[in-house]
Design an enzyme around this catalytic site. Structure first.
Site, short mmCIF file in Angstrom:
data_model
loop_
_atom_site.label_atom_id
_atom_site.label_comp_id
_atom_site.label_asym_id
_atom_site.label_seq_id
_atom_site.Cartn_x
_atom_site.Cartn_y
_atom_site.Cartn_z
N GLU A 1 -6.09 -6.86 -2.15
CA GLU A 1 -6.81 -6.94 -0.88
C GLU A 1 -8.27 -6.56 -1.11
O GLU A 1 -8.55 -5.51 -1.70
CB GLU A 1 -6.21 -5.99 0.17
CG GLU A 1 -4.79 -6.29 0.56
CD GLU A 1 -4.27 -5.35 1.64
OE1 GLU A 1 -5.11 -4.77 2.39
OE2 GLU A 1 -3.04 -5.19 1.76
N GLU B 1 0.84 -1.21 0.00
CA GLU B 1 0.00 0.00 0.00
C GLU B 1 0.88 1.26 0.00
O GLU B 1 0.90 2.05 0.95
CB GLU B 1 -0.98 -0.02 1.17
CG GLU B 1 -2.03 -1.11 1.02
CD GLU B 1 -3.20 -0.99 1.98
OE1 GLU B 1 -4.32 -1.41 1.63
OE2 GLU B 1 -3.01 -0.48 3.11
#
Length: 368
Positions: free
Chosen positions: A246, A144
């Site tokens: 995700e 991320e």
């Protein structure tokens, strides 16, 4: 033709099993990896933290994902014929848009030294995984990365340093396995402006890679239409394969504090956050979770170059001790607690470990 990835991030599994988590299909206890395979899972994703222990040796929890843990879980998946995506955080604990902490062993290094540390750590990790029979089939360089990595040095908008750190990791991957696919991963999959800015800036500076990874959580990252629109755009704009690295969706609003044996005021679980649940397009019920996954899968399969998805921590049950951070971990990332589970109602199993309907939806989904 490459198979459509139906993946699961099971990074916490080793610790969960040690704490007493058990999993059931139609009332029969099952070993989790084999159970997931029966529901169509063909890949796992495993995070790796550099040194998830305090200076005095206390494990941080939330899977305590060191190299030994990664080897054990990676072997379990590979032995079942699954692919294995290695998720390098370049931190001793969680790395995400809100925190990208330099590993304890790298503190005091300057930028060139940090680039070398990224290279050395990546190369050493992959070499050891190969030697120990747990070599990944794809590598994620950073987790991320929307706001960068190795703060304060590689923080947006300093894309020169971000690209330097990321490129060091990519070069290390190439030095061990030139053909191994590399993913670069951002959060907020419905935010097209974020992806355009980040990848436009990175591609002016950085090493080449194969896959763009996205996180998509419906209570934070916009609508499913936002996700689909962004994926269509970046697929055409950058010509890379796409994977939703995700994703999750709730299956209940029932509180699970009693399962963790924590008082309700000590946990801040998703199950009690009705203001977040109000933002999503499907109810947080077992049927709602299943319907969400059907819609999600239909949409991403329409995107050119989309390889599939990884459901995030589908087996994170609320057994005592299964929290996201203990006191030592909170001190490392500089956040306040409590560090309870906060994820159990996003799993693909109910609080007692029974497989939910959404697993059947994933199993039965077919790409056109």
């Amino acid at each position: 033709m490459k198979s459509f990835i139906k993946g699961m991030d099971i990074s916490s599994l080793n610790e969960l099993e040690r704490l007493g988590a058990r999993y059931y299909q139609d009332g029969q206890e099952r070993e989790l990896v084999g159970l997931l395979k029966d529901y169509g899972t063909n890949a796992v994703r495993l995070r790796l933290w550099n040194d998830p222990y305090s200076e005095s040796g206390v494990p941080y929890g939330a899977g305590t994902n060191d190299l030994d843990t990664t080897v054990r879980l990676g072997r379990r998946a590979l032995d079942k014929g699954m692919d294995f995506l290695l998720d390098l955080h370049y931190s001793d604990f969680w790395a995400d848009p809100g925190k990208q902490c330099i590993p304890k062993a790298w503190r005091g290094m300057d930028v060139p030294q940090l680039e070398q540390a990224v290279y050395d750590f990546t190369r050493q990790t992959l070499t050891e995984l190969k030697d120990r029979g747990a070599f990944p089939t794809m590598v994620q360089v950073g987790n991320e990365l929307s706001n960068g990595l190795l703060w304060p040095y590689g923080r947006v908008p300093d894309y020169d340093r971000i690209a330097g750190f990321v490129s060091a990791g990519i070069r290390a991957v190439r030095s061990v396995a030139p053909g191994l696919p590399v993913m670069l991963h951002l959060d907020n999959g419905g935010n097209n402006a974020l992806y355009r800015e980040w990848f436009d800036e990175y591609m002016k500076r950085g090493e080449d890679f194969e896959v763009i990874g996205l996180s998509y959580y419906p209570f934070w990252h916009g609508t499913l239409q936002d996700l689909e629109d962004n994926m269509h755009d970046i697929s055409a704009r950058y010509g890379k394969e796409l994977i939703v690295a995700e994703v999750s969706m709730g299956h209940t609003m029932e509180d699970y504090a009693s399962y963790e044996k924590l008082s309700a005021d000590r946990r801040k679980g998703m199950a009690t956050k009705s203001e977040l649940a109000a933002k999503i397009e499907y109810p947080m019920t077992e049927d709602g979770q299943s319907d969400f996954m059907q819609d999600f899968l239909t949409r991403i399969s329409r995107v050119k170059g989309c390889r599939g998805f990884y459901y995030w921590e589908p087996a994170w049950l609320p057994v005592p001790g299964s929290g996201w951070a203990n006191e030592d971990a909170l001190a490392y990332v500089g956040e306040e607690g409590p560090g309870g589970n906060e994820w159990a109602n996003q799993a693909l199993f109910d609080y007692r470990g029974n497989a939910l309907k959404a697993l059947e939806t994933i199993r039965d989904f077919r790409t056109e």
